[in-house]
Design an enzyme around this catalytic site. Structure first.
Site, PDB file in Angstrom:
ATOM      1  N   LYS A 170      53.634  79.659  34.510  1.00 26.97           N
ATOM      2  CA  LYS A 170      54.005  78.618  33.544  1.00 26.97           C
ATOM      3  C   LYS A 170      54.772  79.239  32.374  1.00 26.97           C
ATOM      4  CE  LYS A 170      51.097  74.889  33.337  1.00 26.97           C
ATOM      5  NZ  LYS A 170      49.945  74.082  32.958  1.00 26.97           N
TER       6      LYS A 170
ATOM      7  N   CYS B 258      42.298  61.380  31.246  1.00 23.54           N
ATOM      8  CA  CYS B 258      41.439  61.226  30.069  1.00 23.54           C
ATOM      9  C   CYS B 258      40.388  60.141  30.203  1.00 23.54           C
ATOM     10  CB  CYS B 258      42.296  60.976  28.842  1.00 23.54           C
ATOM     11  SG  CYS B 258      43.227  62.445  28.414  1.00 23.54           S
TER      12      CYS B 258
ATOM     13  N   GLY C  20      44.844  44.996  36.625  1.00 25.31           N
ATOM     14  CA  GLY C  20      45.537  45.783  37.651  1.00 25.31           C
ATOM     15  C   GLY C  20      44.563  46.463  38.591  1.00 25.31           C
TER      16      GLY C  20
ATOM     17  N   GLY D 189      43.386  54.980  35.363  1.00 25.40           N
ATOM     18  CA  GLY D 189      43.327  56.322  35.943  1.00 25.40           C
ATOM     19  C   GLY D 189      43.704  57.318  34.877  1.00 25.40           C
TER      20      GLY D 189
ATOM     21  N   PHE E 198      46.145  46.796  26.211  1.00 30.56           N
ATOM     22  CA  PHE E 198      45.092  47.140  27.169  1.00 30.56           C
ATOM     23  C   PHE E 198      44.420  45.899  27.740  1.00 30.56           C
ATOM     24  CE2 PHE E 198      46.121  51.074  25.372  1.00 30.56           C
ATOM     25  CZ  PHE E 198      45.828  52.021  26.337  1.00 30.56           C
ATOM     26  N   LEU E 199      45.190  44.828  27.863  1.00 30.30           N
ATOM     27  CA  LEU E 199      44.690  43.603  28.501  1.00 30.30           C
ATOM     28  C   LEU E 199      45.522  43.282  29.729  1.00 30.30           C
ATOM     29  CD1 LEU E 199      43.760  41.193  25.548  1.00 30.30           C
ATOM     30  CD2 LEU E 199      42.251  42.559  26.994  1.00 30.30           C
TER      31      LEU E 199
ATOM     32  N   ASN F 246      38.560  56.393  23.591  1.00 31.29           N
ATOM     33  CA  ASN F 246      38.884  56.267  25.016  1.00 31.29           C
ATOM     34  C   ASN F 246      37.903  55.339  25.734  1.00 31.29           C
ATOM     35  OD1 ASN F 246      41.195  57.707  24.990  1.00 31.29           O
ATOM     36  ND2 ASN F 246      40.392  59.534  25.989  1.00 31.29           N
TER      37      ASN F 246
ATOM     38  N   LYS G  19      37.149  60.558  19.170  1.00 29.35           N
ATOM     39  CA  LYS G  19      37.993  60.683  20.373  1.00 29.35           C
ATOM     40  C   LYS G  19      37.320  60.035  21.586  1.00 29.35           C
ATOM     41  CE  LYS G  19      40.987  61.879  23.355  1.00 29.35           C
ATOM     42  NZ  LYS G  19      42.268  61.222  23.455  1.00 29.35           N
TER      43      LYS G  19
HETATM   44  N1  NAD Z   1      46.858  64.759  28.859  1.00 30.63           N
HETATM   45  C1  NAD Z   1      46.594  63.827  27.945  1.00 30.63           C
HETATM   46  O1  NAD Z   1      47.152  62.732  27.955  1.00 30.63           O
HETATM   47  C2  NAD Z   1      45.619  64.129  26.840  1.00 30.63           C
HETATM   48  C3  NAD Z   1      45.612  63.310  25.700  1.00 30.63           C
HETATM   49  C4  NAD Z   1      44.701  63.596  24.679  1.00 30.63           C
HETATM   50  C5  NAD Z   1      43.817  64.645  24.827  1.00 30.63           C
HETATM   51  N2  NAD Z   1      43.824  65.405  25.960  1.00 30.63           N
HETATM   52  C6  NAD Z   1      42.902  66.535  26.050  1.00 30.63           C
HETATM   53  O2  NAD Z   1      43.624  67.722  25.730  1.00 30.63           O
HETATM   54  C7  NAD Z   1      43.145  68.824  26.527  1.00 30.63           C
HETATM   55  C8  NAD Z   1      44.286  69.415  27.331  1.00 30.63           C
HETATM   56  O3  NAD Z   1      44.733  68.424  28.225  1.00 30.63           O
HETATM   57  P1  NAD Z   1      46.081  68.622  29.061  1.00 30.63           P
HETATM   58  O4  NAD Z   1      46.295  67.342  29.785  1.00 30.63           O
HETATM   59  O5  NAD Z   1      47.116  69.163  28.188  1.00 30.63           O
HETATM   60  O6  NAD Z   1      45.591  69.752  30.096  1.00 30.63           O
HETATM   61  P2  NAD Z   1      46.513  70.626  31.073  1.00 30.63           P
HETATM   62  O7  NAD Z   1      45.629  70.940  32.223  1.00 30.63           O
HETATM   63  O8  NAD Z   1      47.813  69.939  31.300  1.00 30.63           O
HETATM   64  O9  NAD Z   1      46.820  71.954  30.238  1.00 30.63           O
HETATM   65  C9  NAD Z   1      45.866  72.896  29.925  1.00 30.63           C
HETATM   66  C10 NAD Z   1      46.556  74.257  29.852  1.00 30.63           C
HETATM   67  O10 NAD Z   1      45.621  75.206  29.341  1.00 30.63           O
HETATM   68  C11 NAD Z   1      45.849  76.433  30.021  1.00 30.63           C
HETATM   69  N3  NAD Z   1      44.671  77.278  29.864  1.00 30.63           N
HETATM   70  C12 NAD Z   1      43.478  77.185  30.470  1.00 30.63           C
HETATM   71  N4  NAD Z   1      42.648  78.159  30.024  1.00 30.63           N
HETATM   72  C13 NAD Z   1      43.323  78.852  29.089  1.00 30.63           C
HETATM   73  C14 NAD Z   1      43.012  79.958  28.273  1.00 30.63           C
HETATM   74  N5  NAD Z   1      41.815  80.535  28.312  1.00 30.63           N
HETATM   75  N6  NAD Z   1      43.960  80.432  27.452  1.00 30.63           N
HETATM   76  C15 NAD Z   1      45.188  79.864  27.398  1.00 30.63           C
HETATM   77  N7  NAD Z   1      45.545  78.807  28.161  1.00 30.63           N
HETATM   78  C16 NAD Z   1      44.620  78.311  28.992  1.00 30.63           C
HETATM   79  C17 NAD Z   1      46.135  75.994  31.446  1.00 30.63           C
HETATM   80  O11 NAD Z   1      46.790  77.016  32.181  1.00 30.63           O
HETATM   81  C18 NAD Z   1      47.014  74.767  31.199  1.00 30.63           C
HETATM   82  O12 NAD Z   1      48.380  75.121  31.122  1.00 30.63           O
HETATM   83  C19 NAD Z   1      42.016  68.257  27.376  1.00 30.63           C
HETATM   84  O13 NAD Z   1      40.799  68.452  26.716  1.00 30.63           O
HETATM   85  C20 NAD Z   1      42.334  66.763  27.433  1.00 30.63           C
HETATM   86  O14 NAD Z   1      41.187  65.975  27.632  1.00 30.63           O
HETATM   87  C21 NAD Z   1      44.729  65.182  26.961  1.00 30.63           C
END
Ligand code: NAD
Length: 429
Positions: free
Chosen positions: A40, A259, A252, A256, A248-249, A207, A203
């Protein structure tokens, strides 16, 4: 923009980390990004973006001089004081949040009074307290800790970052929370300052509430089907009430994404582990699981038996404008249909690669026009714009059968029927 802002660090370059990094770079920060995944980081260093998020690639390119990528924390620790933790917290087999990546970060950061861990990852309420104890046990008690949960939505993540409804900052006093607030100040968003546990709970509760709204309208849709009412009109009628609101109404095939599924389950289990049975959330989850399967029942009603029938799924991603397949309703639908002996073909303009990682045997077509050929039924699963513009007369000519199930209530029933097809939506009379 202002180039004098202090550098920051971002740990984890997934959806949240990359958007956070580029968002802060856009408002003038040097951003030091770290990920444990060398592939990555190599892609990002070449200017390639490992995920699909509208506008992200362009904004990364525009801010490339301020974005630094590495697999090592060294540069970040040398330059930045606020270290945003954006690592994944996926569900464990038991449904709780897996915090192993968060603990790996805690283990890796140095003991330092000059740094602040700012938790953006979604973690169970109480995690901050536990992490502070763990840090103290590791001799890192001087490291400050702030909870700053993220609320962005995939598909509109950059806009959500730059124009948030609010920024929540949980801390225990001291300057660290003020520094995070100052960093966000250019966004001019309402700031909610609170303690760490309450920030964590905000948070999860947000959700859980949104998921509850979706399950609620899906239940109303199912009753509408029994009583010949139209859920679209019902949603409009209740959504105009300011106490309810229109968002959110949309009935469907169930919610999914990474989160809602995991956070609702994590909150329910968090409550259970502390001795409280969160009855409402049990129903929200159950309704959602049943909703994903209702389409199979609709198909069965028209095509029984499903064995040998060709079903075309339009869309795989859990929603449009993302390649994220985590928790996607399409996975349940495809698996259930295959279990019934149906021949499932799918098409998604963006998410095919991610989908094949989860279901390697999926039969993926090259286009929407291709996937409908010889289909007995077409199911709209993800409302990608290109599906809304399909020429349904051409689709009708290519199909073997006549059934169209609109799993997102996004199509015009009149147009579909005028093409000689049979339309069925969700809760639409
Ligand atoms: N995706 C969303 O829409 C969203 C929205 C709000 C909050 N969140 C929260 O944010 C967090 C991240 O979600 P995401 O969707 O970005 O996850 P993701 O899986 O897309 O990204 C996580 C990244 O962290 C990296 N990683 C894992 N362990 C690591 C470490 N020890 N050191 C450095 N990098 C490391 C992984 O390689 C990956 O690239 C989660 O807790 C999620 O619940 C996500």
């Amino acid at each position: 923009m202002n180039g004098t802002r202090k550098p920051i660090g971002v740990i984890g370059t997934g959806y949240v980390g990359l958007v956070t990094a580029v968002g802060f770079a856009e408002i003038g920060c040097e951003v030091y990004c770290v990920d444990i995944d060398p592939a990555k980081i190599a892609m990002l260093e070449r200017g390639e973006v490992p995920i699909y998020e509208p506008g992200l690639e362009e904004m990364i390119a525009a801010n490339s001089s301020r974005l630094h990528f590495s697999t090592s924390l060294d540069d970040m620790v040398a330059h930045a004081r606020l270290l945003f933790v954006c690592v994944g917290t996926p569900p464990t087999h038991a449904g709780d949040a897996d915090l192993s990546a968060v603990y790996a970060v805690v283990d890796a950061v140095p003991a330092s009074a000059d740094h602040v861990l700012v938790m953006k990852s979604t973690v169970p309420c109480g995690t901050g307290r536990t992490l502070k104890r763990v840090l103290a046990e590791q001799g890192k008690g001087s490291l400050a800790y702030v909870s700053c949960p993220e609320f962005l939505k995939e598909g509109s993540a950059i806009d959500d970052f730059l124009h948030p409804d609010r920024v929540v900052i949980g801390d225990e006093g001291g300057v660290a929370g003020d520094e995070v607030e100052a960093l966000y100040a250019p966004l001019r968003a309402p700031i909610v300052r609170t303690d760490i546990a309450s920030a964590e709970m905000i948070k999860l509760a947000a959700n859980a509430f949104l998921a509850t709204k979706i399950s609620f309208i899906n239940e109303i849709a199912n009753v509408c089907e029994e009583l010949d009412a139209n859920v679209i009109d019902v949603a409009e009628g209740i959504g105009l009430d300011h106490r309810i609101g229109p968002k959110f109404l949309q009935a469907g095939v169930g919610y999914g994404g990474s989160c809602f599924t995991k956070d609702v389950s994590a909150l329910k289990l968090l409550a259970a582990n502390s001795g409280y049975h969160f009855q409402l959330l049990s129903s929200v989850i159950e309704v959602n699981e049943l909703q994903k399967r209702r389409v199979v029942a609709k198909l069965q009603r028209h095509l029984d038996p499903l064995a040998g029938k060709r079903i075309a799924l339009l869309g795989l991603a859990f929603k449009p404008n993302t390649d994220d397949m985590r928790g996607a309703s399409s996975l349940v639908l495809a698996s259930r249909l295959e279990a019934e002996g149906a021949l499932v073909r799918t098409y998604d303009p963006i998410a095919e690669t991610e989908a094949l990682k989860v279901m390697p045997k999926l039969d993926c077509a090259d286009s929407a026009q291709d996937v409908v050929v010889d289909a007995d039924a077409v199911v709209l699963v993800t409302e990608w714009p290109e599906f809304l513009e399909l020429d349904w007369s051409t689709v009708a000519g290519a199909m073997r059968g006549k059934l169209v199930i609109d799993g997102r209530n996004a199509l015009d029933p009149e147009i579909i029927r005028a093409a000689g097809l049979v339309y069925e939506g969700i809760g639409r009379a």
